[in-house]
Motif scaffolding. Structure first.
Motif, PDB file in Angstrom:
ATOM      1  N   LEU A   1     -27.712   6.617 -50.868  1.00 15.55           N
ATOM      2  CA  LEU A   1     -26.305   7.141 -50.604  1.00 15.55           C
ATOM      3  C   LEU A   1     -25.528   5.870 -50.612  1.00 15.55           C
ATOM      4  O   LEU A   1     -24.358   5.725 -50.934  1.00 15.55           O
ATOM      5  CB  LEU A   1     -26.263   7.904 -49.202  1.00 15.55           C
ATOM      6  N   LEU A   2     -26.229   4.664 -49.862  1.00 19.74           N
ATOM      7  CA  LEU A   2     -25.487   3.483 -49.828  1.00 19.74           C
ATOM      8  C   LEU A   2     -25.219   2.814 -51.260  1.00 19.74           C
ATOM      9  O   LEU A   2     -24.073   2.166 -51.335  1.00 19.74           O
ATOM     10  CB  LEU A   2     -26.255   2.501 -48.978  1.00 19.74           C
ATOM     11  N   SER A   3     -25.852   3.008 -52.033  1.00 20.70           N
ATOM     12  CA  SER A   3     -25.837   2.477 -53.434  1.00 20.70           C
ATOM     13  C   SER A   3     -24.564   3.245 -54.250  1.00 20.70           C
ATOM     14  O   SER A   3     -24.288   2.792 -55.222  1.00 20.70           O
ATOM     15  CB  SER A   3     -27.147   2.838 -54.319  1.00 20.70           C
TER      16      SER A   3
ATOM     17  N   ARG B   1     -18.758   1.066 -46.268  1.00 21.85           N
ATOM     18  CA  ARG B   1     -20.213   0.902 -46.287  1.00 21.85           C
ATOM     19  C   ARG B   1     -20.485  -0.585 -45.639  1.00 21.85           C
ATOM     20  O   ARG B   1     -21.490  -0.975 -45.057  1.00 21.85           O
ATOM     21  CB  ARG B   1     -20.491   0.609 -47.705  1.00 21.85           C
ATOM     22  N   ASN B   2     -19.155  -1.579 -45.862  1.00 24.06           N
ATOM     23  CA  ASN B   2     -19.557  -2.785 -45.229  1.00 24.06           C
ATOM     24  C   ASN B   2     -19.561  -2.830 -43.577  1.00 24.06           C
ATOM     25  O   ASN B   2     -20.088  -3.696 -43.259  1.00 24.06           O
ATOM     26  CB  ASN B   2     -18.232  -3.528 -45.814  1.00 24.06           C
ATOM     27  N   VAL B   3     -18.981  -1.751 -43.330  1.00 28.26           N
ATOM     28  CA  VAL B   3     -19.142  -1.543 -41.546  1.00 28.26           C
ATOM     29  C   VAL B   3     -20.487  -1.281 -41.147  1.00 28.26           C
ATOM     30  O   VAL B   3     -21.175  -1.240 -40.478  1.00 28.26           O
ATOM     31  CB  VAL B   3     -17.786  -0.842 -41.272  1.00 28.26           C
ATOM     32  N   LEU B   4     -20.813   0.052 -42.104  1.00 25.37           N
ATOM     33  CA  LEU B   4     -22.075   0.795 -41.784  1.00 25.37           C
ATOM     34  C   LEU B   4     -23.337  -0.169 -41.899  1.00 25.37           C
ATOM     35  O   LEU B   4     -24.294   0.019 -40.938  1.00 25.37           O
ATOM     36  CB  LEU B   4     -22.228   1.966 -42.713  1.00 25.37           C
ATOM     37  N   ILE B   5     -23.234  -1.037 -43.032  1.00 27.99           N
ATOM     38  CA  ILE B   5     -24.810  -1.642 -43.190  1.00 27.99           C
ATOM     39  C   ILE B   5     -25.167  -2.595 -41.736  1.00 27.99           C
ATOM     40  O   ILE B   5     -25.998  -2.657 -41.492  1.00 27.99           O
ATOM     41  CB  ILE B   5     -24.564  -2.451 -44.404  1.00 27.99           C
ATOM     42  N   PRO B   6     -23.752  -3.515 -41.551  1.00 26.76           N
ATOM     43  CA  PRO B   6     -24.387  -4.229 -40.434  1.00 26.76           C
ATOM     44  C   PRO B   6     -24.641  -3.337 -38.849  1.00 26.76           C
ATOM     45  O   PRO B   6     -25.759  -3.886 -38.371  1.00 26.76           O
ATOM     46  CB  PRO B   6     -23.153  -5.011 -39.991  1.00 26.76           C
ATOM     47  N   LEU B   7     -24.181  -1.987 -38.719  1.00 27.11           N
ATOM     48  CA  LEU B   7     -24.524  -1.389 -37.842  1.00 27.11           C
ATOM     49  C   LEU B   7     -25.829  -0.735 -38.018  1.00 27.11           C
ATOM     50  O   LEU B   7     -26.612  -0.630 -37.117  1.00 27.11           O
ATOM     51  CB  LEU B   7     -23.404  -0.337 -37.633  1.00 27.11           C
TER      52      LEU B   7
END
Length: 311
Positions: free
Chosen positions: A110-112, A118-124
């Protein structure tokens, strides 16, 4: 700069040949890995060998006594608590690791897809894995506390699953509660690891598959999985080993209870040492676990190398 000021030919390259000479020496690779090998020898190999030495002795209350050969191993293998701990670890690994693996792979896919934010979700997603296991245990022990815990009071009791008690106080549900906590903590790590691996895959095969008219399912099973296989197997093996020896979370949430319902080999080894002061038997337990994983990892490696062409 005049002709007389020009440095002689080859002067600038005098150092590289000297460095190349050192690199060609047969001792150069060993010199590079020497610091790591020395550190591993001091902090890992020597303590492990001493632990093996203790396992062949009667060692109680901090005193090394008679040499008894393999009596500690015989006593350990005859102890029902040892086999119960192995069963607890097996159930834990067989449920937690596959779920983490599958959810992590789905999340990475899903991330790909370049989803929004996505730039906010990945650090979380890093937060659960960055937290110390002790902190994770304390948080979820509070969230799932009987009667007043946020999850227990608002969700479990409303659905009639548990009333006026904690999930960790139930012999039938305590292990599954720990499995849930482990999945919550480590699924984001698996997801981000697989996502990083997917980002490093070459794009040319995907372009060729798109030209040939392959659908997303075919692309995933024919391209993504085969190219990602080395990473999947290595991360899966490391996570399996780590899950088998889990200690921190279980110690905080249940300390192996109720009774021995969640007593893993690591928790049992702790109790052998600090509750029963039977250091010889706890050393025997550590040696047995090491032998099990030594055999398992060798079989895993050979199968992955010969049958699956991973390594």
């Amino acid at each position: 700069m005049t002709a007389t000021d020009t440095p002689p030919a080859g002067a600038a390259s005098a150092s590289p040949p000297r460095l190349a000479h050192h690199r060609e020496s047969r001792w150069y690779p060993y010199a590079l890995i020497a610091p790591t090998m020395i550190t591993l020898t001091v902090v890992a190999l020597i303590p492990f060998l001493y632990m093996g030495y203790i396992s062949l002795h009667e060692a109680r209350y901090g005193q090394l006594r008679d040499f008894i050969w393999f009596q500690n191993f015989a006593t350990l293998l005859a102890d029902p608590r040892f086999w119960n701990s192995m069963w607890v670890a097996l159930v834990f690994v067989c449920i937690a690791v596959p779920i983490e693996f599958m959810l992590g792979l789905i999340g990475a896919l899903l991330l790909s897809q370049k989803i929004r934010f996505r730039n906010v979700l990945i650090p979380l997603l890093f937060i659960p894995s960055m937290m110390a296991p002790i902190i994770v245990g304390l948080v979820w022990k509070t969230m799932l506390a009987g009667s007043w815990g946020f999850v227990s009071y608002n969700i479990l009791e409303n659905f009639g699953i548990l009333k006026e008690t904690s999930i960790f106080a139930s012999p039938d549900l305590a292990l599954y509660g720990i499995i849930f906590v482990d999945i919550w903590e480590w699924t984001p790590f698996m997801m981000l690891t697989f996502f990083a691996g997917m980002q490093a895959l070459p794009v040319n095969p995907y372009w060729a598959a798109a030209v040939d008219g392959a659908n997303p399912v075919q692309i995933f099973f024919k391209l993504t999985l085969p190219m990602l296989a080395p990473l999947l197997f290595v991360i899966g093996l490391l996570r399996l080993i780590d899950a088998f020896k889990v200690y921190d979370t279980i110690f905080i949430l249940t300390n192996g209870g109720p009774g021995t319902a969640t007593e893993s080999p690591s928790v049992l080894g702790y109790k052998y040492t600090f509750d029963f002061w039977n250091i010889g038997q706890s050393s025997a337990l550590a040696v047995v676990i090491w032998l099990i994983f030594f055999i398992f990892c060798n079989i895993f490696y050979q199968v992955a190398k010969k049958r699956l062409n991973v390594f």
